[in-house]
Structure formats: C-alpha cells, structure tokens
Design an enzyme around this catalytic site. Structure first.
Site, PDB file in Angstrom:
ATOM      1  N   GLN A 100       0.729  -1.267   0.110  1.00 48.22           N
ATOM      2  CA  GLN A 100       0.010   0.022   0.044  1.00 48.22           C
ATOM      3  C   GLN A 100       0.773   1.231   0.043  1.00 48.22           C
ATOM      4  O   GLN A 100       2.117   1.201   0.187  1.00 48.22           O
ATOM      5  CB  GLN A 100      -1.017  -0.073   1.163  1.00 48.22           C
ATOM      6  CG  GLN A 100      -0.252   0.012   2.564  1.00 48.22           C
ATOM      7  CD  GLN A 100      -1.081  -0.239   3.652  1.00 48.22           C
ATOM      8  OE1 GLN A 100      -1.496   0.642   4.389  1.00 48.22           O
ATOM      9  NE2 GLN A 100      -1.692  -1.667   3.838  1.00 48.22           N
ATOM     10  N   HIS A 102       0.333   5.701   0.931  1.00 45.93           N
ATOM     11  CA  HIS A 102      -0.758   6.918   1.287  1.00 45.93           C
ATOM     12  C   HIS A 102      -0.569   8.152   0.714  1.00 45.93           C
ATOM     13  O   HIS A 102       0.524   8.367   0.317  1.00 45.93           O
ATOM     14  CB  HIS A 102      -0.386   6.942   2.811  1.00 45.93           C
ATOM     15  CG  HIS A 102      -0.509   5.642   3.729  1.00 45.93           C
ATOM     16  ND1 HIS A 102      -1.586   4.909   3.407  1.00 45.93           N
ATOM     17  CD2 HIS A 102       0.461   5.247   4.556  1.00 45.93           C
ATOM     18  CE1 HIS A 102      -1.311   3.827   4.332  1.00 45.93           C
ATOM     19  NE2 HIS A 102      -0.218   3.920   5.014  1.00 45.93           N
ATOM     20  N   GLU A 137       3.041   7.336   9.168  1.00 52.05           N
ATOM     21  CA  GLU A 137       2.946   6.442  10.142  1.00 52.05           C
ATOM     22  C   GLU A 137       4.490   6.135  10.407  1.00 52.05           C
ATOM     23  O   GLU A 137       5.272   6.158   9.702  1.00 52.05           O
ATOM     24  CB  GLU A 137       2.008   5.327   9.663  1.00 52.05           C
ATOM     25  CG  GLU A 137       2.433   4.592   8.556  1.00 52.05           C
ATOM     26  CD  GLU A 137       1.505   3.365   8.150  1.00 52.05           C
ATOM     27  OE1 GLU A 137       0.442   3.583   8.130  1.00 52.05           O
ATOM     28  OE2 GLU A 137       2.017   2.227   7.741  1.00 52.05           O
ATOM     29  N   HIS A 259       4.878   0.395   0.642  1.00 47.29           N
ATOM     30  CA  HIS A 259       5.249  -0.573   1.583  1.00 47.29           C
ATOM     31  C   HIS A 259       4.311  -1.433   1.957  1.00 47.29           C
ATOM     32  O   HIS A 259       3.052  -1.579   1.756  1.00 47.29           O
ATOM     33  CB  HIS A 259       5.460   0.324   3.031  1.00 47.29           C
ATOM     34  CG  HIS A 259       4.134   1.040   3.485  1.00 47.29           C
ATOM     35  ND1 HIS A 259       3.746   2.257   3.037  1.00 47.29           N
ATOM     36  CD2 HIS A 259       3.407   0.704   4.494  1.00 47.29           C
ATOM     37  CE1 HIS A 259       2.720   2.612   3.774  1.00 47.29           C
ATOM     38  NE2 HIS A 259       2.519   1.486   4.426  1.00 47.29           N
ATOM     39  N   ARG A 278      -4.082   0.706  -2.213  1.00 50.79           N
ATOM     40  CA  ARG A 278      -3.560  -0.570  -2.279  1.00 50.79           C
ATOM     41  C   ARG A 278      -2.925  -0.806  -3.617  1.00 50.79           C
ATOM     42  O   ARG A 278      -3.481  -0.583  -4.843  1.00 50.79           O
ATOM     43  CB  ARG A 278      -4.334  -1.581  -1.777  1.00 50.79           C
ATOM     44  CG  ARG A 278      -4.963  -1.579  -0.529  1.00 50.79           C
ATOM     45  CD  ARG A 278      -6.029  -2.484  -0.216  1.00 50.79           C
ATOM     46  NE  ARG A 278      -6.456  -2.217   1.239  1.00 50.79           N
ATOM     47  CZ  ARG A 278      -7.096  -1.342   1.867  1.00 50.79           C
ATOM     48  NH1 ARG A 278      -7.780  -0.740   1.038  1.00 50.79           N
ATOM     49  NH2 ARG A 278      -7.225  -1.521   3.188  1.00 50.79           N
TER      50      ARG A 278
END
Length: 391
Positions: A100, A102, A137, A259, A278
C-alpha cells in the site's frame, strides 16, 4: 487520567499469538492483528469517568466531543480541530499485509473532494478516499519485524527477477535495465498491475516456485506468494526494499512510499486517517490510475530509525510530521519518578515489566490516556511508550 479499554481488530493477516502473549492471556485461535488506542470513530478506546451520577463508561471520542479544549489543549484544537490527531496501535503481523501507499495532505483533500462531488458512497468498496487527511505512520519493532519499504534500485530488482529464470519476467527485467529510474519503476509497476489476470497468475506461480527453490534473499517472496497465490503484488514486492528491524528500531512511512509489513509485533502510530491506496497482496479494489498519481517513483534507502536520547530519559523517534510524536522510556526500579506532564494529550503504553503512571498500574499491553496539561509521573521497572502531538 484514564485507563483505556481497547478494541482488538481480528484482520485475517494478524498473528494468533503475539498480542495474547504480550497481554499474558490465552490465545483464542483467531487472528488478533491490531489493538487500537485512541479516538478513531471506527473503534474508539473506552474510559470510565466519575460524574455527579456516579461512574460512567464512555468512548474517548465522547469525552473529547464534550470538552475538546479541556481534553486536547487549546493549541492542539487550533492546529487540528476538536479531535485527537493520532492513533496508536499494537500491530501483530502473522502474514503479509497489503502492499500500500498513502497520499499527502493535498492529494487526500483533492481526492476526497472529488469522490464526494461524484457521490461515491464513503463505504463503497471502490471508494479510495475515506477522509480528507493524510496518513504518515511510524512502526517501532517490539520483536524482530520484517517489512517492505520504498523502491530499491531498478537494477537490483532486475537482478532479483532474472535470477528466478522465469521467461515471462524477461520484459520486466529488460525495462528495469533499459529505462531511467523513474520511468523503469513506473512502467514495470503499471505493467504488473494491468496485465491479464490469468497470465499473471501463471507467472506468479512460476516465480513463487523459483523463489522457494532459491531461498536466501528470495525466501520472503516465497512466503508472500504462499499467502497470496497468483496475486500480482508478489511481483510488485520484488521492486521494494526488504527490511528487517530489531526490537527498538523503527520505520517512518511518508506519503507516496509503497510498503507492506510481513511479520512481527510492533508499536505503530499514525495520523488519524483511513486513506490507503493498495497496489497488491489484497482482494480489495486497486485504483491503478490514482495509485500511479500518488506513488513516488524513486529508489530510496529505507531509513531505519533509532531513538534519540534526551537528558530526561526520553528516547524519541524523530519524524517530520505534526500530528504525532512517539518516544520510549526505560524505567528502573527505585529510580526517581519521571515527569511526563505535557500541554498536549498523551497515550501511555506499557510494553514490558510493570509501571505506574499516576495512580494507575500498567502491565504489558495496558495503556492510559492523559488529557492535555494533566500532571503525571511514571515509575516502576519496565518499558513505557509515550504517544502525543508533536511540539
């Protein structure tokens, strides 16, 4: 200060044993993938507050909605609105998560506005943007932790594919060797994700068998293929850096970086968002055109983070984001209490030993929420993670 009661999410890729082992409870046999700590509307932590009518259990979201500035502090509300801007998790991967990426904040806002304008239901399986926020994250390993992070050099990916001896991979190998870096990575990922599914399934099966036969550096791809037979994400994974974290080491995942986490237990913190695009290892919708707009097609070295020590005993994981900050304290029996008072909201998570925060005793896997400005000290013998808003 409040003890948190947290929800464990039973995603299929979760370990059946890692979180129960940390908590000191018997496994149920079902996967236990993530324990959420915070005020995400999907699974907010619960607290117990004393009111005029006695003790009342409520969701942390409800407490914050009732008094945003009292819970979060004036500065946090001014920067992020009346919501806790981060989510803390225990993440236990027993099988590979989806590959995925972001979006950055501008991309998230644009994508969310576009889907809202087009009337795409927020719960539709083909919906890409669930909210208008980005999702940087950080994952910090509690056990040895395997993952994929960022593109490796195209020539390295070409070598890995060529070593498999699979004829149908030769066009990808040639592209990776012939094109400039950005074009090579873009063209090969596009080709993998848009290929005929039946032909791709055959190629993945051959690549998986060869990876298992070769072992060594190819072993992770055999393991991925075992969990996702025929999935083109197995080949996309070969474009990425394979990373092994030791306990205490961390990875920061910024916007546009592909990642996947493969195996291990860690503490994860992220901006409070559900935006995930994804690109493989999943039966869920893959929006290829939007994915190709979001991904950063550049080879990078995975930057493994180690905590930076401060005189206060805090070991901080430095990241370039405002929504969260994660640090670690190793407390020793008999030492003076460690002050943790801050003008921002905090979640404190014990991961080893036994610690006391305020009047609350925390064992491994137990956590507490501290409203902004509330005086708090920690003592005991154990490891305590502190999640808060970046200063």
């Amino acid at each position: 200060m409040d003890r948190l009661s947290n929800t464990v999410r039973p995603y299929a890729w979760g370990s059946t044993t890692a979180i129960p082992a940390l908590l000191g409870i018997a496994p149920t046999g079902e996967p236990q993938a993530e324990m959420w700590m915070g005020a995400h509307p999907g699974a907010p932590s619960r607290i117990t507050r004393t009111t005029a009518s006695g003790e009342t259990e409520l969701a942390l979201t409800e407490a914050i909605e009732a008094d945003p500035e009292g819970e979060l502090g004036t500065a946090t509300v001014a920067r992020f609105g009346p919501r806790l801007p981060f989510l803390l998790k225990l993440l236990a991967a027993g099988a590979p998560l989806s590959l995925q990426v972001h979006p950055n904040l501008d991309q998230a806002r644009e994508g969310y506005a576009d889907e809202e304008a087009r009337g795409v239901p927020v719960d539709a399986p083909h919906r890409t943007y669930k909210d208008a926020n980005h999702k940087p994250e950080l994952i910090c390993a509690l056990t040895p932790f395997d993952g994929l992070c960022g593109f490796r050099r195209p020539t390295e990916a070409a070598d890995a594919m060529e070593a498999l001896g699979v004829d149908s991979l030769k066009p990808y190998v040639d592209l990776l060797r012939a094109q400039p870096e950005e074009a090579a990575l873009r063209e090969v990922l596009t080709a993998i994700l848009t290929a005929d599914p039946a032909e791709m399934a055959d190629t993945v099966a051959e690549a998986a068998a060869a990876s298992e036969r070769l072992g060594g550096a190819h072993a992770p791809y055999a393991r991925i293929a075992h969990n996702y037979p025929g999935d083109p994400g197995v080949l996309a994974a070969m474009l990425l850096n394979y990373v092994q974290l030791q306990p205490g080491e961390a990875l920061f995942l910024g916007a546009g970086v592909p990642h996947a986490y493969l195996d291990g237990l860690g503490v994860e913190i992220m901006a409070n968002s559900d935006n995930v695009l994804r690109c493989g290892l999943t039966p869920k919708h893959i929006d290829v055109p939007e994915l190709l707009r979001i991904v950063r097609f550049e080879a990078t070295e995975p930057g493994v983070l180690r905590p930076e020590a401060a005189p206060s005993g805090e070991e901080r994981y430095e990241t370039p984001v405002d929504e969260f900050a994660l640090s670690r304290y190793t407390l020793a029996s008999g030492a003076a209490p460690t002050g943790l008072t801050a003008p921002t909201p905090q979640i404190l998570l014990c991961t080893a030993g036994s610690v006391t925060v305020g009047e609350l005793a925390l064992g491994p896997g137990e956590s507490a929420y501290v409203p902004a400005g509330e005086t708090v000290e920690a003592a005991g013998a154990g490891t305590l993670f502190r999640a808060t808003v970046a200063a």
